[in-house]
Design a protein around this motif. Structure first.
Motif, PDB file in Angstrom:
ATOM      1  N   LEU A 154       6.509   3.904 -27.642  1.00 29.81           N
ATOM      2  CA  LEU A 154       6.733   2.986 -26.394  1.00 29.81           C
ATOM      3  C   LEU A 154       5.557   2.428 -25.903  1.00 29.81           C
ATOM      4  N   ILE A 195       4.139   2.824 -21.434  1.00 32.54           N
ATOM      5  CA  ILE A 195       5.336   2.117 -20.861  1.00 32.54           C
ATOM      6  C   ILE A 195       5.201   2.183 -19.205  1.00 32.54           C
ATOM      7  N   THR A 224       3.680  -1.218 -18.538  1.00 33.03           N
ATOM      8  CA  THR A 224       4.592  -2.286 -19.016  1.00 33.03           C
ATOM      9  C   THR A 224       5.933  -2.310 -17.911  1.00 33.03           C
ATOM     10  N   GLU A 225       6.340  -1.204 -17.432  1.00 29.97           N
ATOM     11  CA  GLU A 225       7.337  -1.598 -16.232  1.00 29.97           C
ATOM     12  C   GLU A 225       6.727  -1.982 -15.039  1.00 29.97           C
ATOM     13  N   ASN A 235       8.650  -5.145 -13.748  1.00 28.64           N
ATOM     14  CA  ASN A 235       9.256  -5.174 -12.246  1.00 28.64           C
ATOM     15  C   ASN A 235       8.705  -6.301 -11.866  1.00 28.64           C
ATOM     16  N   THR A 269      12.292   5.885 -14.300  1.00 27.48           N
ATOM     17  CA  THR A 269      13.368   4.551 -14.636  1.00 27.48           C
ATOM     18  C   THR A 269      13.608   4.507 -16.323  1.00 27.48           C
ATOM     19  N   TYR A 270      12.531   4.733 -16.967  1.00 27.72           N
ATOM     20  CA  TYR A 270      12.567   4.658 -18.149  1.00 27.72           C
ATOM     21  C   TYR A 270      13.628   5.736 -18.833  1.00 27.72           C
ATOM     22  N   SER A 317      15.796   7.098 -17.180  1.00 21.58           N
ATOM     23  CA  SER A 317      17.193   6.414 -16.891  1.00 21.58           C
ATOM     24  C   SER A 317      17.768   5.571 -17.938  1.00 21.58           C
ATOM     25  N   ILE A 318      16.925   4.695 -18.404  1.00 21.62           N
ATOM     26  CA  ILE A 318      17.270   3.563 -19.464  1.00 21.62           C
ATOM     27  C   ILE A 318      17.568   4.167 -20.805  1.00 21.62           C
ATOM     28  N   ARG A 350      20.738   5.837 -20.941  1.00 18.28           N
ATOM     29  CA  ARG A 350      22.001   5.178 -21.329  1.00 18.28           C
ATOM     30  C   ARG A 350      21.769   4.686 -22.795  1.00 18.28           C
ATOM     31  N   SER A 351      20.742   4.646 -23.513  1.00 10.68           N
ATOM     32  CA  SER A 351      20.740   4.526 -24.714  1.00 10.68           C
ATOM     33  C   SER A 351      21.443   5.795 -25.614  1.00 10.68           C
ATOM     34  N   TYR A 360      19.557   8.414 -26.175  1.00  3.83           N
ATOM     35  CA  TYR A 360      18.397   8.911 -26.732  1.00  3.83           C
ATOM     36  C   TYR A 360      18.015  10.191 -26.107  1.00  3.83           C
TER      37      TYR A 360
END
Lengths: 337, 85, 398
Positions: free
Chosen positions: A90, A93, A96-97, A101, A178-179, A181-182, A185-186, A188
């Motif tokens: 990643l 990240i 990146t976030e 944001n 936060t990543y 939590s993302i 959702r996917s 992984y």
């Protein structure tokens, strides 16, 4: 690896920053086990390694990458490796976030250049280059769960070709809340019964010099799509004492290993993600763990899937990894003689 | 002016992540780049963003930063003359 | 170097058009693909860009892809790869590997849906298309012929390094055929990122010009099919060029700036020459990285002078025509070099008028009727990830 003169390749030194005690092999005796779904790395005292002016802008992944690289260079006595190659799924990240944001919430003005500058994947490898004034080959792989494996492959290929004699290979991934939590959702990470999502920084020095090493890398293969795993893919000649897999307790991940079990040699199955967590760089920690086990000649009982006794006198470990059940890697590692 | 200088120092520390420093550590006249505080070209870009955010001053040419960001004093002079907020 | 590594296919998509034919025409006409922003959703309309003149929907239709989640980077990649594979007649039988370079990956979707990712489940399908590897696999799976797949992300030299790894895999005997290159769409993320670094020009960019003031972003994709000479002969396919050398080095200077003496670039070019067994004077033309930023062009000029001394070959940057296609630039420009080699012309350095102080003087207008043997192609990335390729005319003995 094919028809090239088989120069032998060794892992001279390797270290990590992860869920386990940083830059230490204490996990072999006192492993940390957790039931959390998300655990951040335990960081060392960065101040002992980096000067504050130099590190003030750096995100955690960059500090970890630098410190593990510095330690491995120092411990192996190779300050100027001929190549610096990094794998990261990643990239940076967190930065990146931060940039995303700002972009998504505040609009396209007054964005912080530092976030952008340190958001690209190659920030890690190039920073190691800048920090050590290392002008040699420098590259970065970003391919999901085989990012580190790809970096390792690049080093092995160049060493076999005789283009280089040593390489600093690193793997780095971080996961922000936060990543996490993302990615949850996917599907992984963060799934029922799955090992925690973790962060991973690993660095290892590969050399063609046999003296004073942790282990030898005998063979490496990477195959996309399991139907392409052929008879000739696996170098199973000779006895294998253990097979290290990235089992995580997540159904589809574990199934992808079971799918190919029939093609593997018969030996006790080991796991490592319950100690080091799931991440795109997890396989780097697996290779690190295998190297240290070969050095010590011992497989701690906690690594065994069948709950058996520690394995003493371990000489050859087969390391299997996959990414989404789509791409597989096979690494044969042997105790240095 | 004194208040502006103090505010600028606080804003510099925040914008550039100089976590270990306090405003007292930065002298009004000391060079910020090179020999002095040791800031670099990325810091200059961060300061350009900071000037717009805090004082509504848009610096379009990054090389103009060299003169403006010589020291906290030169920054304060520039802000006084150009601020829009 | 042992057996020759030859090129048997190349495909390209950029602001200059779709395919080598259209690209050659636009190059010869010196018609820039850089212009007013048309497709990217951004408030920064003031920056000219080199967009591929197709919407995602139009590209989906051209690729025959219906509903499934995809990214602009993978769509451009599929279009370019299709051309390369067809030219080379490559099938699964050759068991090719794929090495692809990208940095933004699926960022076009992430920047649109990031807040959704955080707050609801409506865009979950795109979470897994965010990373670089996902983009490469979307391309790979469209063709379904690859036995090994990986992604390189070294910013603006990604595609050049992908070519290098592919060639090393061939040299080591791991594979006989590799499809190598890169793909990258323009995103709001890196347009704003480059803007925050104040390196975007509000006018048409002018590489190596005394008045240059920054770069214009571009986008696109390009892939090459490379293989051993014996594999190409066995398959009976036409050889369109030879990859005779390459070099990768690190400037080890700064995260976003190049060193004054261009050390990394100098080392990369020198390595490539050494590997090809060529002297500097053997190079007929250099397709420079030449972004149009004050820093890159000064540093690259210095490095070129160190490598070539008083015998400077023809040099031009084609970024005034394509825009800076970032991670894809290495393969896009390698394919432009192949087009130049086959068409016997040196593409002019669009936008150049006035010499820069102590810089190189590029080829301004197209030069036609140039029989060339060796072309050097430079790609330099953030953090000093510098790479140089040498593409040569193919000859049985050569």
């Amino acid at each position: 690896m094919g028809n090239v003169d088989r120069r032998r390749i060794y892992i001279k030194r390797a270290t990590h920053i992860s869920i386990q005690s940083p830059m230490s092999e204490s996990w072999m005796r006192e492993p940390r086990l957790t039931r959390e779904s998300y655990v951040r790395s335990e960081d060392p005292q960065f101040r002992e390694w980096l000067n504050p002016m130099e590190s003030r802008r750096l995100s955690n992944i960059l500090k970890r990458a630098l410190v593990t690289a510095i330690k491995v260079k120092r411990d192996s006595g190779i300050e100027q490796p001929e190549a610096v190659i990094t794998g990261t799924g990643l990239g940076c990240i967190e930065n990146t976030e931060l940039f995303l944001n700002q972009l998504c919430r505040e609009g396209e003005e007054l964005l912080k250049p530092t976030y952008f500058m340190q958001s690209t994947h190659n920030t890690v490898s190039s920073l190691i280059g800048i920090n050590g004034k290392i002008h040699g080959y420098n590259s970065t792989y970003s391919h999901k769960g085989v990012s580190f494996d790809s970096a390792l492959m690049d080093a092995i290929v160049q060493m076999r070709l005789g283009d280089i004699n040593n390489a600093l290979v690193t793997g780095n991934d971080e996961i922000t809340p936060t990543y996490f939590s993302i990615l949850k959702r996917s599907g992984y990470v963060g799934q029922e019964g799955q090992v925690p999502a973790g962060e991973a920084s690993v660095a290892m020095m590969l050399t063609t010099d046999a003296e004073d090493t942790l282990c030898e890398i005998e063979d490496f293969k990477m195959v996309y799509r399991k139907e392409n795993i052929g008879e000739d893919t696996l170098n199973t000649a000779g006895p294998v004492d253990a097979i290290l897999m990235g089992l995580s307790g997540e159904r589809s991940n574990d199934e992808a290993y079971r799918d190919i079990e029939g093609k593997l040699p018969k030996a006790p199955i080991l796991r490592y993600k319950h100690l080091f967590g799931e991440s795109y760089t997890a396989s780097g920690l697996g290779v690190y763990a295998a190297a240290q086990m070969l050095k010590e000649g011992t497989v701690p009982a906690v690594m065994r899937v069948d709950g058996g006794e520690p394995i003493e006198g371990v000489r050859r470990i087969f390391v299997v990894n996959h990414s989404d059940g789509r791409e597989y890697t096979f690494l044969t590692m042997r105790r240095a003689e | 002016m004194e208040e502006l200088v103090l505010n600028l120092k606080k804003q510099i520390i925040e914008a550039l992540n100089l976590a270990d420093m306090t405003p007292e550590d930065i002298e009004d006249d000391a060079p910020l780049f090179g020999e002095g505080l040791g800031l670099d070209s990325i810091d200059a870009l961060e300061l350009i963003v900071m000037m717009e955010r805090e004082y509504g001053i848009r610096i379009k040419d990054p090389s103009a930063g060299k003169e403006i960001f010589k020291s906290v004093n030169t920054m304060a002079e520039f802000v006084k003359a150009n601020r829009t907020k | 170097m042992g057996e020759k590594i030859v090129i048997t296919g190349a495909g390209i998509v950029s602001a200059l058009g779709v395919g080598k034919g259209e690209t050659a025409e636009t190059l010869l006409a010196q018609r820039t693909g850089v212009g007013a922003l048309q497709y990217l959703r951004t408030s920064h309309k003031e920056f000219p860009v080199g967009e591929v003149k197709l919407s995602d929907e139009e590209m989906k239709e051209m690729c025959g892809i219906a509903g499934e989640p995809t990214t602009r980077t993978s769509l451009m990649g599929i279009l370019a790869m299709k051309e390369a594979l067809e030219e080379s007649g490559l099938t699964a039988e050759s068991r090719p590997v794929l090495v692809s370079g990208t940095t933004v990956g699926g960022m076009d979707k992430s920047e649109r849906y990031y807040l959704d990712y955080l707050e609801n489940d409506s865009k979950n399908a795109y979470i897994r298309t965010h990373d670089c590897g996902a983009t490469t696999e979307l391309i790979a799976d469209h063709f379904g012929i690859f036995t090994m797949v990986t992604s390189i992300s070294t910013a603006c030299s990604s595609a050049a390094n992908a070519i290098e790894l592919g060639a090393n895999l061939i040299r080591s005997g791991q594979t006989e055929v590799a499809v190598v290159g890169g793909s990258e769409c323009i995103t709001k993320f890196h347009l704003n990122g480059f803007n925050s670094l104040m390196i975007l020009d509000r006018e048409q960019c002018r590489p190596f010009d005394g008045t240059r003031a920054g770069l214009n972003l571009g986008e696109g994709a390009s892939y090459l099919v490379i293989e051993t000479e014996s594999s190409a002969k066995r398959r009976g396919v036409k050889i369109i060029g030879q990859l005779s050398g390459y070099g990768n080095a690190c400037d080890a200077f700064h995260q976003t700036a190049s060193s004054e003496d261009g050390e990394g670039a100098y080392l990369a070019m020198s390595k490539a020459l050494r590997m090809a067994g060529l002297r500097p004077e053997d190079i007929d033309y250099v397709n420079a990285h030449g972004t149009g930023t004050p820093n890159n062009d000064a540093s690259e000029s210095e490095a070129l002078k160190r490598v070539f001394g008083g015998r400077m070959p023809m040099v031009s940057s084609t970024k005034g025509l394509t825009g800076h296609t970032t991670s894809a630039s290495g393969s896009i420009e390698a394919t432009i070099c192949l087009i130049a080699l086959q068409g016997h012309f040196v593409p002019g350095n669009y936008g150049w008028k006035t010499p820069m102080e102590s810089g190189i003087t590029p080829v301004g207008e197209n030069r036609t009727g140039q029989a060339m043997r060796h072309i050097m192609c430079n790609s330099f990335g953030f953090g000093g990830n510098d790479s140089s390729l040498i593409i040569s005319e193919y000859g049985e003995r050569g």
